[in-house]
Design an enzyme around this catalytic site. Structure first.
Site, short mmCIF file in Angstrom:
data_model
loop_
_atom_site.label_atom_id
_atom_site.label_comp_id
_atom_site.label_asym_id
_atom_site.label_seq_id
_atom_site.Cartn_x
_atom_site.Cartn_y
_atom_site.Cartn_z
N ASN A 9 0.87 -1.18 0.00
CA ASN A 9 0.00 0.00 0.00
C ASN A 9 0.91 1.23 0.00
OD1 ASN A 9 -1.79 2.05 0.53
ND2 ASN A 9 -2.33 1.35 2.60
N LYS A 11 0.13 4.30 -0.24
CA LYS A 11 -0.48 5.49 0.38
C LYS A 11 -0.24 6.72 -0.50
CE LYS A 11 -0.09 3.13 4.76
NZ LYS A 11 0.05 3.17 6.21
N HIS A 94 -9.24 0.77 4.98
CA HIS A 94 -7.98 1.03 5.66
C HIS A 94 -8.21 1.98 6.84
CE1 HIS A 94 -3.92 2.41 6.50
NE2 HIS A 94 -3.51 1.30 5.92
N GLU A 96 -6.63 4.43 7.92
CA GLU A 96 -6.48 5.87 7.64
C GLU A 96 -7.73 6.43 6.96
OE1 GLU A 96 -2.73 5.43 5.61
OE2 GLU A 96 -1.84 4.84 7.51
N GLU A 166 -5.22 -5.34 10.45
CA GLU A 166 -4.21 -4.31 10.67
C GLU A 166 -4.50 -3.59 11.99
OE1 GLU A 166 -2.20 -3.06 6.80
OE2 GLU A 166 -3.98 -1.83 6.99
N GLY A 172 2.56 1.98 10.85
CA GLY A 172 3.51 3.08 10.73
C GLY A 172 4.19 3.44 12.03
N SER A 212 3.60 -2.43 10.29
CA SER A 212 5.05 -2.45 10.50
C SER A 212 5.71 -3.78 10.16
CB SER A 212 5.38 -2.03 11.94
OG SER A 212 4.95 -0.69 12.17
P1 PGA Z 1 3.04 0.08 7.69
O1 PGA Z 1 1.59 0.29 7.06
O2 PGA Z 1 3.62 -1.18 7.08
O3 PGA Z 1 3.80 1.31 7.29
O4 PGA Z 1 2.87 -0.04 9.15
C1 PGA Z 1 0.72 -0.81 6.89
C2 PGA Z 1 -0.56 -0.33 6.27
O5 PGA Z 1 -1.01 0.77 6.57
O6 PGA Z 1 -1.18 -1.06 5.47
#
Ligand code: PGA
Length: 249
Positions: A9, A11, A94, A96, A166, A172, A212
């Protein structure tokens, strides 16, 4: 069908030149065997990514889409628009999108249905916040997110769904769920699907872990029985890291 999947992803990262460079670098790493590799660039670079990945085996997904088919929704993108540039998969739900853009279970249920109406597969994301885990409410939260958005679907729709657990506290942050925590939740999720539908369907659904995942921890997480791969954010922006993660499955 249950498969090994690693999805990146991107983003809101990578302009046109960076998209092209990253795809070239991934293609240079060659064959990923039976693992499904998916990348999710921004809307404006999807058509380009579809062209650049043609015949490479790398699939391209969108990061979002609108729940309506068309109309006066300034700034939004419809499933038909995605299909028209060769997109067959969309990431929905997601954290976010939920946190910054107000997406809730009801909106997501509509998005999922509209994706299927346009023959687009869905990578459906969900996961608890830190407070939920601390208060031991994480199983309830995950259950309601999945049930509210997906359990009204007929069994036949499930061959177009990939689940992505997730935990919000791991996205992140550099903090991951331990392999045991991931396995525990994934087994719980498979159990929910079994209770709602049946054991065959539950065994068939691919469940990804996200939060992560890095080259240094991917192998251990992916080794767990109910973890079928990962949804990768930050580490998907580096061809070397993403490739190492793919190969560690
Ligand atoms: P990250 O993000 O690997 O940077 O933690 C995962 C995601 O948001 O799908």
């Amino acid at each position: 069908m249950r498969s090994k999947i690693v999805a990146g992803n991107w983003k809101m990262n990578n302009d046109q030149a960076e998209t092209s460079n990253l795809i070239d670098a991934l293609k240079a790493h060659g064959d990923f065997g039976t693992t499904r590799v998916i990348i999710a660039p921004s809307f404006v670079n999807l058509a380009q990514a579809v062209t650049l990945t043609a015949d490479s085996g790398i699939e391209v997904a969108a990061q979002n889409m609108h729940e309506a088919t068309s109309g006066a929704y300034t700034g939004e993108v419809s499933p038909a628009m995605l299909s028209s540039v060769g997109i067959q998969t969309v990431i929905l739900g997601h954290s976010e999108r939920r946190a910054y853009f107000g997406e809730n279970d009801a909106t997501l249920a509509k998005k999922v249905t509209n994706a299927f109406d346009h023959d687009i597969d869905v990578v459906f994301c969900f996961g608890e916040e830190l407070e939920d885990r601390k208060s031991d409410n994480h199983f309830n939260v995950v259950k309601s997110q999945i049930a509210n958005a997906l359990f009204a679907l007929p069994a036949a729709a499930w061959f177009k769904i990939v689940l992505a657990y997730e935990p919000v506290w791991a996205i992140g942050t550099g903090e991951t769920a331990s392999p045991e925590q991931a396995q525990e939740m994934h087994a719980f999720i498979r159990g929910l699907v079994q209770d709602q539908y049946d054991a065959v369907l539950a065994d068939d659904v691919s469940i990804l872990y996200g939060g992560s995942v890095k080259p240094g921890n991917a192998q251990e997480i992916f080794s767990k029985q109910d973890v079928d791969g990962g949804l990768i954010g930050g580490a998907a922006l580096s061809a070397a890291d993403f490739t190492t993660i793919i190969k560690s499955i």
